[in-house]
Design an enzyme around this catalytic site. Structure first.
Site, PDB file in Angstrom:
ATOM      1  CE  LYS A  55      -3.956   1.950   2.596  1.00  0.00           C
ATOM      2  NZ  LYS A  55      -4.801   1.795   3.815  1.00  0.00           N
ATOM      3  CB  SER A  77      -8.163   3.549   2.900  1.00  0.00           C
ATOM      4  OG  SER A  77      -7.289   2.934   3.846  1.00  0.00           O
ATOM      5  CB  SER A 103      -8.333   0.858   5.934  1.00  0.00           C
ATOM      6  OG  SER A 103      -9.026   2.077   5.848  1.00  0.00           O
TER       7      SER A 103
END
Lengths: 508, 497, 93
Positions: free
Chosen positions: B80, B155, B179
């Site tokens: 990420k 997210s 997330s």
């Protein structure tokens, strides 16, 4: 906004600096003192604490506030802050936490300062400050807390090098993250003199704790003051915050100027605005520092990246036990042990090296009274005149003890000793050498020398006869004998005179 | 050498290929790069593909005798874009960090480097991890590999989509209010949010410091356990890190005998879609079939979780994101009249709408006069939630719920309604507030879209929790590779070979 | 609800600026969110300590030992405006 001219001379003349308020006004002063701790590394990262290095060479992602970094507390800084808090007789919190103080400024890389808020490390202490007249002012210590320092801003372009005329500014983060202890006093101070004495006393104390360089010019000790004025008996007036006075002189002058400004404003019917003001030593005036800044709202909240600190009693007691003898205790001891007056003991206790010097001298010279008089008299005067610290003086404890020995053995009179001391301080030579060079020996006493001379002449009839027959060189033999007898401390001129008189002149 | 089919390939599978000499690290890495080239045009999971770095890291592995290699050496992974990788652009999907190249490695990155993993690149996300759909990225819209018209969740939407689309065998994400778990649920993969403190946050760009945790997104529970063991540990750079109490190891449990599962009542109401409820109820039956005991449990305070979260997270974020001021790195508006003007223009232009909205909420909640009513009250609510979980764990070994009340929603469907978007994290948020570990595993499908099951454990119960998840996963047998066709105009991996 | 004036004040504190049309949209959005979170203000939680650290750690301290940092080039390498090893910022009005 300019605060208008304030003549420090006039303020001092008006008695603001002296003690009693001017024209029925009194000032209320509280101090905020920041002490940079002399740890090896920064508060929350492993960068070395340095001074005067090329910009941004002692930085890391943590103290530059890069994305993703986290703080880790320096245990030495916690210990040092505990030392300071204990030395100020504060209560040490069972549980203390860090808060974030949020504000934007280019020298604050995270845009928040890790500081402490409602659970500081130490609260409720005090500091006893000796006023110039020897009386004691007890200044309450509200809190002692730990925080991190900001970086350094240099204002470039423009004429003044000051923030308001600059075209742009440059930021160096070497200093950023240096451990700071903030000491906040109660508003117990009423005059600039008291404020200066309080900061000096605090500086001496912190210096003795060995936790900071406490150098105001280099910024390792910084002082802000909250100032208001009021009519005696009235509630507190609106206060202003006077920032960053980087010497004892500027602290005093800044306070004088700000008090004068406030009185002048109030007397002409104006109101005091709560704001930050800056003292400009060049003009002797104060002006507001950040006029464009909106009212502060620091949005404090507990720092989630740092777990609480709970100092164990054992730790606190260990730190307490490791404290050096503090000025108040030393003063008591000096009075009890040496029979010094309160004033003498206070002066010696407030200045650790001077106190150590005195105790060393008293031990070596054996005479407490004389030692105290010398240390507080000629020796202190010499330090002041030469601008030296105790350790920098050529007149070491041993050398002054030697001089005092000459006096106590009757070799030197008190008056001569002062002269010898001057020479010792000026040349760095030991007392004996100076006494010999200058012929200052007590044996310039003609009576004593004369007895020696008479005896020597009688004991050496042969050389005496030779001299009388005109062998001028024989005089040297007699001089040598006198010097031998007096261990070189006879005044050569006087010896010559006496010898000639008792030998009788050549052909005479 | 046979062509490597990466679809359905787990990290364990990669390891076996390398260990057995069936593929070199370069071949394996090349196979994933080809897959990315083939499908990422449609999925748009990656913000950065570091082809050169990945191939050279893989070549270095191949140069070592197999016997001297560490267990996971040569296995690729994707990250990420919230994790700082020294020398690799790290943007948090924000314009304000465009071009930022960290001068340091996050602790998890340093650990993975030391273990010899190959970094394929950085994955899309909601800007600064604020969002539940990955639509808040400043750069691109990631799509759900199961239905390209739908969101992958957020997210960590890039991480979930990337694994589901077989663009990496596994990935790291971060979880502040769901997330990792919510996108894992929406994309049909496994997502693990470890106990707060199990994994160092050093180098994880902070959103809400007291809630953020890094965790794995994988095809299966064993991969999640392995990746957790690679990244967990007390870190002297993170004062809030503790590590695990013991490694997660290799989950191998066959049944759930002797385990008590609490079914959180508050999550089964109207907020949940019918299709999700049906999959969940079927999963509850599977728990029973495996010998586990299920019973309903009420945690009344969790209904306050979203409100507490939307005070605590934005408050911390408003402070954490204050450092993006255009001085030391990242975007700066220039020229500027003065400092204030530079700050305001830099931040107003650099941050997206959702980030600004949350900075505003947080700044408001912390500001003078509101702190006690909002922030302090939210922290007290947090205490209440912790107490409810503590009580529940007196009766139950684990708690279970749907991970997300809905399946993947359509792109654009909720972007205009922030509050509706916030409520998609209803089931996941209280776990972060209580610092608990939780894992989302694929439990089935509703209308062809994946539905996740959330298993929540007590602090540091990861080994047991993953063991239980493994037993369930084996019985549920849900396919975790999206039947993704290569997008138009993108040649398939086969075509290139 | 939150007033327009409050929104503008908070924006200044956060160093953000919104155009007229953004403000028109933002004010009711923030209002709705604040109304939603306000439900907590109605709870009686007076007996509860606020949780600021969810994991009960304490006294996490570091030895006072230097660790190498960044070179000046690394430190300023990401800077948008750098002069002689320092970060340049516009005039501080």
């Amino acid at each position: 906004m300019s605060a208008g001219p304030a003549d420090p001379g006039r303020a001092r003349g008006a008695g603001v600096g002296g003690g009693a308020g001017r024209d029925g006004w009194e000032a209320v002063i509280g101090l905020e003192i920041h002490v940079q701790l002399s740890t090896r590394t920064k508060m929350f990262c492993g960068c070395e604490v340095t001074f005067g290095e090329p910009p941004n060479t002692h930085v890391c992602p943590v103290c530059l506030g890069h994305p993703g970094v986290l703080p880790v507390t320096n245990e030495k800084a916690v210990e040092y802050a505990t030392r300071i808090a204990l030395a100020l007789d504060c209560r040490i919190a069972k549980r203390t936490i860090f808060h974030r103080k949020n504000y934007f400024y280019p020298d604050l890389p995270k845009a928040y300062q890790i500081s402490q808020y409602d659970l500081p490390l130490g609260v409720g202490g005090h500091l006893d400050v000796e006023r110039d007249d020897g009386s004691i002012l007890r200044v309450g210590i509200t809190r002692v807390h730990l925080e991190e320092d900001a970086g350094k801003l240099v204002h470039a372009g423009g004429a003044s090098g000051r923030i308001d005329g600059a075209d742009y500014s440059l930021v160096d983060f070497n200093r950023g993250g240096t451990p700071l202890v903030e000491i906040v006093s109660e508003p117990d101070i009423s005059t600039p003199d008291e404020a200066r004495a309080c900061v000096m006393q605090l500086r001496n104390l912190v210096e003795q704790l060995g936790v900071s360089d406490v150098n105001m010019e280099e910024g390792s000790l910084r002082c802000d003051a909250n100032v208001s004025v009021r009519r005696p008996g009235d509630p507190f007036g609106t206060k202003t915050e006077l920032k960053n006075m980087n010497s004892f002189r500027f602290l005093q002058r800044g306070l004088e100027a700000e008090i004068e400004r406030q009185i002048a404003a109030l007397e002409s019917g104006e109101r005091i605005v709560q704001e930050t003001v800056h003292f400009d030593p060049a003009t002797g005036t104060v002006s507001t520092l950040r006029s464009k800044e909106e009212a502060h709202d620091y949005r404090y909240f507990p720092e989630p990246d740092l777990p609480p600190i709970e100092l164990a009693d054992a730790f606190v007691e260990r730190v307490r036990a490791s404290l050096p003898e503090l000025p108040a205790a030393r003063k008591e001891r000096l009075m009890a042990q040496y029979g010094l007056s309160s004033k003498e003991a206070g002066l010696l206790a407030a200045n650790k090296p001077l106190g150590d010097y005195f105790e060393g001298l008293a031990a070596a010279a054996g005479d407490v009274r004389t030692s105290a008089n010398w240390v507080l008299g000629d020796f202190s005067a010499h330090l002041n005149a030469a601008g030296l610290e105790v350790a920098q003086s050529p007149v070491t404890v041993d050398r002054l003890a030697e001089l005092l020995g000459l006096v106590s053995r009757g070799t030197l009179s008190g008056k001569m000793a002062k002269e010898v001391f001057e020479a010792m301080a000026g040349t760095g030579k030991p007392a004996g050498e100076i006494v010999a060079e200058k012929g200052l020996g007590q044996i310039s006493d003609a009576g004593e020398l004369e007895a020696i001379v008479v005896r020597l002449v009688a004991a050496n009839p042969g050389p005496a006869e030779e001299f009388r027959r005109g062998r001028e060189r024989v005089l040297g033999f007699f001089v040598g004998q006198v010097m031998k007898e007096t261990r070189g401390q006879a005044n050569p001129q006087l010896v010559n005179e006496l010898l000639r008189r008792h030998l009788g002149g050549p052909g005479g | 050498m046979a062509r490597i089919d990466v679809t359905g390939l787990t990290a364990h599978g990669c390891r076996d290929l390398l260990a057995g000499g069936d593929a070199s690290a370069v071949e394996l890495t090349r196979a994933y790069l080809d897959r990315i080239a083939a499908v990422d045009g449609s999925v748009q999971a990656y913000l950065t593909v570091d082809e050169e770095g990945a191939l050279s890291a893989a070549a270095a592995v191949d140069a070592k005798p197999r016997r001297e290699r560490l267990p996971w050496e040569g296995v690729p992974i994707a990250l990420k874009d919230i994790l700082c990788v020294k020398g690799m652009e790290t943007t948090c999907a924000s314009r304000i960090l465009k071009g930022y190249v960290p001068p340091y490695d996050a602790t998890v990155i340093a650990k993975l480097r030391a273990a010899g993993l190959v970094f394929l690149g950085k994955l899309n996300m909601d800007e600064f991890a604020m969002g539940s759909s990955t639509e808040n990225s400043a750069f691109q819209t990631t799509r759900n590999p199961w239905d390209l018209d739908r969101v992958p969740g957020g997210s960590s939407g890039g991480s979930a989509a990337c694994v589901a689309a077989a663009e990496a065998p596994w990935a790291l994400g971060s979880d502040t209010g769901g997330s990792i778990r919510q996108p894992a649920s929406l994309c049909g993969v496994v997502g693990l949010k470890p106990t707060y403190g199990a994994v160092s946050r050093y180098g994880l760009v902070a959103f809400a410091s007291s809630l953020d945790q890094i965790g794995p997104l994988t095809h299966d529970v064993r991969d999640a356990a392995a990746l957790l063991d690679l990244i967990a540990g007390r870190d002297p750079r993170d004062s809030t890190s503790t590590g695990l109490r013991g490694p997660a190891g290799v989950p191998a449990r066959a049944g759930l005998e002797g385990l008590r599962f609490g079914v959180i009542k508050e999550y089964l109401g109207d907020a949940c879609e019918q299709g999700v409820l049906e999959v969940f109820e079927s999963a509850v039956k599977t728990v029973g079939a495996l010998g586990g005991v299920c019973d309903e449990v009420s945690l009344p305070s969790v209904e306050r979780g979203v409100a507490a979260y939307y005070l605590i997270a934005p408050s911390e974020a408003s402070s954490n994101l204050a450092r993006y001021d255009g001085v030391r790195y990242g975007y700066r508006h220039a020229p500027s009249e003065d400092l204030y003007d530079m700050y305001v223009r830099t931040r107003s232009e650099g941050f997206g709408a959702e980030v600004k909205r949350r900075i505003m909420i947080g700044t408001y909640a912390l500001s003078a006069g509101y702190y006690d009513a909002y922030y302090a009250q939210a922290q007290r609510t947090r205490t209440l939630i912790i107490q409810d979980f503590t009580a529940a764990f007196q009766r139950f070994d684990y708690l279970i719920s749907p991970t997300s009340p809905t399946v993947a929603f359509k792109l654009g469907e909720r972007i205009a309604d922030p509050l509706a978007m916030y409520l998609s994290d209803l089931c996941t948020i209280p776990v972060n507030l209580a610092a608990l570990p939780a894992v989302s595993i694929p439990a089935g499908f509703a209308a062809g879209l994946p539905v996740g099951l959330q298993i929540i454990g007590p602090h540091f119960s990861e080994p047991g929790m993953l063991d239980a998840a493994y037993a369930l996963e084996r019985r549920l047998k849900v396919d975790t590779v999206a039947p993704l066709a290569a997008g138009p105009g993108v040649s398939s991996a086969e075509g290139e070979r | 609800m939150i007033s327009r004036q409050e929104v503008e004040h908070v924006a200044r504190l956060a160093r953000l600026r919104f155009e007229e049309d953004e403000l028109t949209r933002l004010q009711p959005e923030l209002g709705r969110i604040i109304d939603y979170v306000r439900q907590l203000a109605e709870l009686d939680l007076s007996g509860l300590e606020p949780t600021s650290h969810a994991v009960p750690l304490k006294n996490v301290l570091r030895a006072d030992e230097p660790v190498p940092g960044l070179s000046q080039e690394e430190a300023t390498g990401n800077g948008p405006d750098v002069e002689r090893g320092q970060f340049v910022v516009p005039r501080i009005a």
